[in-house]
Scaffold this active site. Structure first.
Site, short mmCIF file in Angstrom:
data_model
loop_
_atom_site.label_atom_id
_atom_site.label_comp_id
_atom_site.label_asym_id
_atom_site.label_seq_id
_atom_site.Cartn_x
_atom_site.Cartn_y
_atom_site.Cartn_z
N GLN A 44 0.83 -1.19 0.00
CA GLN A 44 0.00 0.00 0.00
C GLN A 44 0.87 1.25 0.00
O GLN A 44 1.67 1.47 0.92
CB GLN A 44 -0.90 0.00 1.23
CG GLN A 44 -1.54 1.34 1.59
CD GLN A 44 -2.46 1.87 0.52
OE1 GLN A 44 -2.25 2.96 -0.02
NE2 GLN A 44 -3.48 1.12 0.19
N ARG A 46 0.07 4.35 0.33
CA ARG A 46 -0.37 5.40 1.23
C ARG A 46 -0.13 4.97 2.67
O ARG A 46 -0.62 3.94 3.12
CB ARG A 46 -1.85 5.70 1.02
CG ARG A 46 -2.38 6.84 1.88
CD ARG A 46 -3.86 7.07 1.59
NE ARG A 46 -4.37 8.19 2.37
CZ ARG A 46 -5.65 8.56 2.37
NH1 ARG A 46 -6.52 7.91 1.61
NH2 ARG A 46 -6.06 9.58 3.09
N GLY A 65 -24.02 1.95 4.84
CA GLY A 65 -23.30 0.81 4.31
C GLY A 65 -22.14 1.23 3.43
O GLY A 65 -21.90 2.42 3.22
N LEU A 67 -20.74 1.92 0.08
CA LEU A 67 -21.38 2.25 -1.18
C LEU A 67 -20.60 1.75 -2.39
O LEU A 67 -21.19 1.51 -3.45
CB LEU A 67 -21.57 3.77 -1.28
CG LEU A 67 -22.42 4.40 -0.17
CD1 LEU A 67 -22.55 5.90 -0.38
CD2 LEU A 67 -23.79 3.74 -0.10
N GLN A 68 -19.29 1.61 -2.26
CA GLN A 68 -18.47 1.14 -3.38
C GLN A 68 -17.65 -0.06 -2.92
O GLN A 68 -16.94 0.02 -1.91
CB GLN A 68 -17.53 2.24 -3.87
CG GLN A 68 -16.69 1.82 -5.07
CD GLN A 68 -15.72 2.91 -5.50
OE1 GLN A 68 -15.60 3.93 -4.83
NE2 GLN A 68 -15.04 2.71 -6.61
N GLU A 86 -8.41 0.84 0.85
CA GLU A 86 -7.86 0.74 2.21
C GLU A 86 -8.70 1.51 3.22
O GLU A 86 -8.97 1.02 4.32
CB GLU A 86 -6.42 1.27 2.22
CG GLU A 86 -5.73 1.20 3.57
CD GLU A 86 -5.14 -0.16 3.88
OE1 GLU A 86 -4.83 -0.41 5.05
OE2 GLU A 86 -4.99 -0.96 2.94
N ARG A 87 -9.15 2.72 2.87
CA ARG A 87 -9.95 3.52 3.80
C ARG A 87 -11.28 2.83 4.11
O ARG A 87 -11.74 2.80 5.24
CB ARG A 87 -10.21 4.92 3.26
CG ARG A 87 -8.99 5.83 3.25
CD ARG A 87 -9.34 7.24 2.79
NE ARG A 87 -10.06 7.98 3.80
CZ ARG A 87 -11.34 8.31 3.72
NH1 ARG A 87 -12.06 7.94 2.69
NH2 ARG A 87 -11.92 9.00 4.68
N ASN A 120 -4.26 5.61 -5.33
CA ASN A 120 -3.66 6.61 -4.45
C ASN A 120 -3.58 7.96 -5.14
O ASN A 120 -3.84 9.01 -4.53
CB ASN A 120 -2.26 6.15 -4.02
CG ASN A 120 -1.71 6.93 -2.86
OD1 ASN A 120 -2.40 7.14 -1.87
ND2 ASN A 120 -0.47 7.35 -2.96
N ARG A 123 -6.83 10.21 -5.21
CA ARG A 123 -7.38 10.80 -3.99
C ARG A 123 -7.58 12.29 -4.16
O ARG A 123 -6.73 12.99 -4.70
CB ARG A 123 -6.43 10.56 -2.81
CG ARG A 123 -6.43 9.18 -2.25
CD ARG A 123 -5.22 8.97 -1.35
NE ARG A 123 -4.99 10.12 -0.48
CZ ARG A 123 -3.80 10.40 0.06
NH1 ARG A 123 -2.74 9.68 -0.24
NH2 ARG A 123 -3.66 11.44 0.85
#
Length: 302
Positions: A44, A46, A65, A67-68, A86-87, A120, A123
């Site tokens: 990763q 980030r 929930g 959403l993606q 990751e988020r 990344n 963003r």
């Protein structure tokens, strides 16, 4: 360079095979995977995640929930490795979810890393140094030149080159851009000063006085024309420069400067504090709605 890396000269599409972090998703392909089966991506790119931002996303996930769906690739033993999202993965764990919607794709280590890097770079809160580092990593990992990468990313070569030139700045300047104390425009003005010591002085003056990009550019132009900055003159016998005691501008009140520096450290961003005799103005810039929410949380106004 490996044969696979050389093949990337045709662009990232040759590597990704059409799989992108933001591809349209067929709902029938989405699987609900137990969170304990999804492992973070060890590559990763980030490293920093806003704790407040994750908490806000976790609250949204609790009410609406995920959403993606995240993007994963299968591993041995019924496990999956996260490729993109990751988020969402971290926030889902914070929200107490037991599973997460995921799109499963077979892909190589190269494909996984490329997609993680591209996500990344997409963003909204990416700062200019992080963006330049992302481009650099893509070029180094996959043997791309600037023209090839620019074409694959849908950017002009000049825009990509201007972004990556910021990595030539001194580390303290790069750090201040990353922390939001100064902008990429300030960095380019500093870069225009072709002397390391003078560049450091301009950087210091931008931060201390809260100069705009236009003011910084004007100082850089003055230095190129005169070999020194206005309100600065050579110190006798040293070859360095120092402030004139009779400079045209008055020095910022030491108490205001100390408070300004404390605020910058506490808030992790550029802070401009101006005034005298106990009166003045405090400016706190923000770069996006998410950034504003994070700022409000830090000052207890969310």
């Amino acid at each position: 360079m490996t044969a696979g890396a050389r093949g990337l000269g045709r662009g990232l599409d040759a590597l990704l095979g059409g799989t992108r972090p933001q591809e349209s998703v067929n709902p029938a392909e989405v699987k609900e995977l137990p969170l304990h089966q999804v492992q973070p991506n060890p590559s990763q790119p980030r490293a920093e995640f806003s704790e407040q931002g994750l908490q806000d996303l976790a609250a949204s996930i609790k009410s609406q929930g995920v959403l993606q769906p995240v993007l994963v690739r299968p591993l041995a033993g019924g496990k999956y490795e996260l490729v993109a999202g990751e988020r969402r993965l971290r926030a889902s764990k914070m929200a107490g979810l037991r599973s997460i919607p995921a799109l499963v794709r077979e892909m190589s280590d190269q494909e996984s890393l490329a997609i993680a890097l591209i996500e990344n770079l997409q963003r909204e809160d990416l700062n200019a140094i992080e963006e330049a580092l992302g481009y650099k990593q893509l070029m180094e990992q996959f043997g791309l030149n600037q023209e090839e990468l620019a074409k694959s990313m849908g950017k002009s070569r000049s825009a990509l080159a201007n972004s990556m030139r910021l990595l030539n700045l001194a580390k303290p300047v790069q750090t201040d851009i990353q922390q939001g104390l100064i902008t990429a425009g300030h960095g380019r003005a500093i870069m225009a000063v072709g002397d390391e010591q003078a560049a450091a002085q301009l950087h210091e003056r931008i931060v201390a006085d809260g100069l705009s990009v236009r003011q910084a550019e004007a100082l850089a132009t003055y230095w190129k024309d005169h070999g020194l900055f206005p309100d600065f003159e050579p110190a006798s016998g040293t070859g360095t420069t120092e402030k004139r005691s009779s400079g045209k501008r008055s020095a910022k009140d030491s108490r205001l400067l100390e408070i300004e520096q404390r605020l910058r450290k506490a808030l992790g961003r550029k802070v401009v504090l101006k005034g005298d005799d106990g009166r003045g103005k405090l400016s706190l810039p923000f770069s996006s709605w998410d950034d504003l929410e994070e700022l409000l949380a830090r000052i207890g106004a969310n």
